[in-house]
Design a protein around this motif. Structure first.
Motif, PDB file in Angstrom:
ATOM      1  N   PRO A  95       3.007  33.119 -42.092  1.00  0.00           N
ATOM      2  CA  PRO A  95       3.366  32.584 -40.519  1.00  0.00           C
ATOM      3  C   PRO A  95       2.665  31.700 -40.117  1.00  0.00           C
ATOM      4  CG  PRO A  95       3.171  35.104 -40.765  1.00  0.00           C
ATOM      5  CD  PRO A  95       2.933  34.591 -42.127  1.00  0.00           C
ATOM      6  N   GLU A  96       3.281  30.625 -39.482  1.00  0.00           N
ATOM      7  CA  GLU A  96       2.680  29.619 -38.782  1.00  0.00           C
ATOM      8  C   GLU A  96       2.317  28.431 -39.567  1.00  0.00           C
ATOM      9  OE1 GLU A  96       0.848  31.902 -34.779  1.00  0.00           O
ATOM     10  OE2 GLU A  96      -0.479  30.675 -36.353  1.00  0.00           O
ATOM     11  N   ASN A  97       2.770  28.684 -41.007  1.00  0.00           N
ATOM     12  CA  ASN A  97       2.578  27.505 -42.219  1.00  0.00           C
ATOM     13  C   ASN A  97       3.600  27.180 -42.716  1.00  0.00           C
ATOM     14  OD1 ASN A  97      -0.276  27.905 -41.690  1.00  0.00           O
ATOM     15  ND2 ASN A  97      -0.875  28.417 -43.891  1.00  0.00           N
ATOM     16  N   GLN A  98       3.720  25.921 -43.258  1.00  0.00           N
ATOM     17  CA  GLN A  98       4.675  25.245 -43.911  1.00  0.00           C
ATOM     18  C   GLN A  98       5.067  25.959 -45.269  1.00  0.00           C
ATOM     19  OE1 GLN A  98       4.241  21.086 -44.388  1.00  0.00           O
ATOM     20  NE2 GLN A  98       5.182  20.615 -42.385  1.00  0.00           N
ATOM     21  N   ARG A  99       6.251  26.393 -45.782  1.00  0.00           N
ATOM     22  CA  ARG A  99       6.667  26.668 -47.067  1.00  0.00           C
ATOM     23  C   ARG A  99       5.981  25.889 -48.118  1.00  0.00           C
ATOM     24  NH1 ARG A  99      12.723  29.045 -47.485  1.00  0.00           N
ATOM     25  NH2 ARG A  99      11.913  29.767 -45.444  1.00  0.00           N
ATOM     26  N   GLU A 100       5.535  26.293 -49.220  1.00  0.00           N
ATOM     27  CA  GLU A 100       4.978  25.600 -50.096  1.00  0.00           C
ATOM     28  C   GLU A 100       5.276  25.959 -51.409  1.00  0.00           C
ATOM     29  OE1 GLU A 100       0.395  26.280 -50.302  1.00  0.00           O
ATOM     30  OE2 GLU A 100       0.737  28.533 -50.766  1.00  0.00           O
ATOM     31  N   LEU A 101       5.421  25.063 -52.307  1.00  0.00           N
ATOM     32  CA  LEU A 101       5.715  25.207 -53.722  1.00  0.00           C
ATOM     33  C   LEU A 101       4.702  26.217 -54.349  1.00  0.00           C
ATOM     34  CD1 LEU A 101       7.655  24.483 -56.242  1.00  0.00           C
ATOM     35  CD2 LEU A 101       5.881  22.623 -56.569  1.00  0.00           C
ATOM     36  N   VAL A 102       5.266  27.151 -55.087  1.00  0.00           N
ATOM     37  CA  VAL A 102       4.463  28.048 -55.830  1.00  0.00           C
ATOM     38  C   VAL A 102       4.672  27.662 -57.399  1.00  0.00           C
ATOM     39  CG1 VAL A 102       3.943  30.316 -56.743  1.00  0.00           C
ATOM     40  CG2 VAL A 102       4.601  29.874 -54.498  1.00  0.00           C
ATOM     41  N   ALA A 103       6.014  27.511 -57.857  1.00  0.00           N
ATOM     42  CA  ALA A 103       6.141  27.173 -59.210  1.00  0.00           C
ATOM     43  C   ALA A 103       7.772  26.759 -59.174  1.00  0.00           C
ATOM     44  CB  ALA A 103       6.044  28.144 -60.348  1.00  0.00           C
ATOM     45  N   ILE A 104       8.144  25.798 -60.343  1.00  0.00           N
ATOM     46  CA  ILE A 104       9.327  25.433 -60.171  1.00  0.00           C
ATOM     47  C   ILE A 104       9.604  24.818 -61.761  1.00  0.00           C
ATOM     48  CG2 ILE A 104       9.258  23.070 -59.627  1.00  0.00           C
ATOM     49  CD1 ILE A 104      11.736  23.733 -57.912  1.00  0.00           C
TER      50      ILE A 104
END
Length: 124
Positions: A41-50
């Motif tokens: 919550p209140e943070n941007q979506r961030e990459l974990v792994a791709i």
């Protein structure tokens, strides 16, 4: 329309492991990239792994050596094995796909799609 079905979230103690799985269904011609992002919550979506179709993998620095992304045996599916989980890994995890698919008019078109999200909670 491409849909993503996620599974495997839950509650685990610090140091524990979880495996997330994601399968894309729909009129997909080919997949360019598929992977996982997370958001608190209140943070941007961030990459974990791709992972790309060619097998190139990118991890967030915070999960390197703890998380492993692999293409699953099912077509257009990926797994994320998470080990040594930490409380800061707590987030909603979203599956993501980029690829080439068919429109309703049977035209080929690039697309991207998100899953509905699965909660991962790391707590004692």
């Amino acid at each position: 329309q491409v849909q993503l079905v996620e599974s495997g979230g839950g509650l685990v103690q610090p140091g524990g492991s979880l495996k997330l799985s994601c399968t894309a269904t729909g009129r997909i011609v080919s997949t360019y990239r598929m992977g996982w992002y997370r958001q608190v919550p209140e943070n941007q979506r961030e990459l974990v792994a791709i992972i790309t179709s060619g097998g190139i993998i990118d991890y967030a620095d915070s999960v390197k050596d703890r998380f492993t992304i692999t293409k699953a045996n099912t077509k257009n599916s990926v797994d994320l094995q998470m080990t040594n989980l930490k409380p800061e890994d707590t987030a909603v995890y979203y599956c993501y796909i980029e690829g080439l698919g068919y429109t309703e008019q049977n035209l080929r078109e690039n697309f991207n799609s998100w899953g509905q999200g699965t909660q991962v909670a790391v707590s004692s």
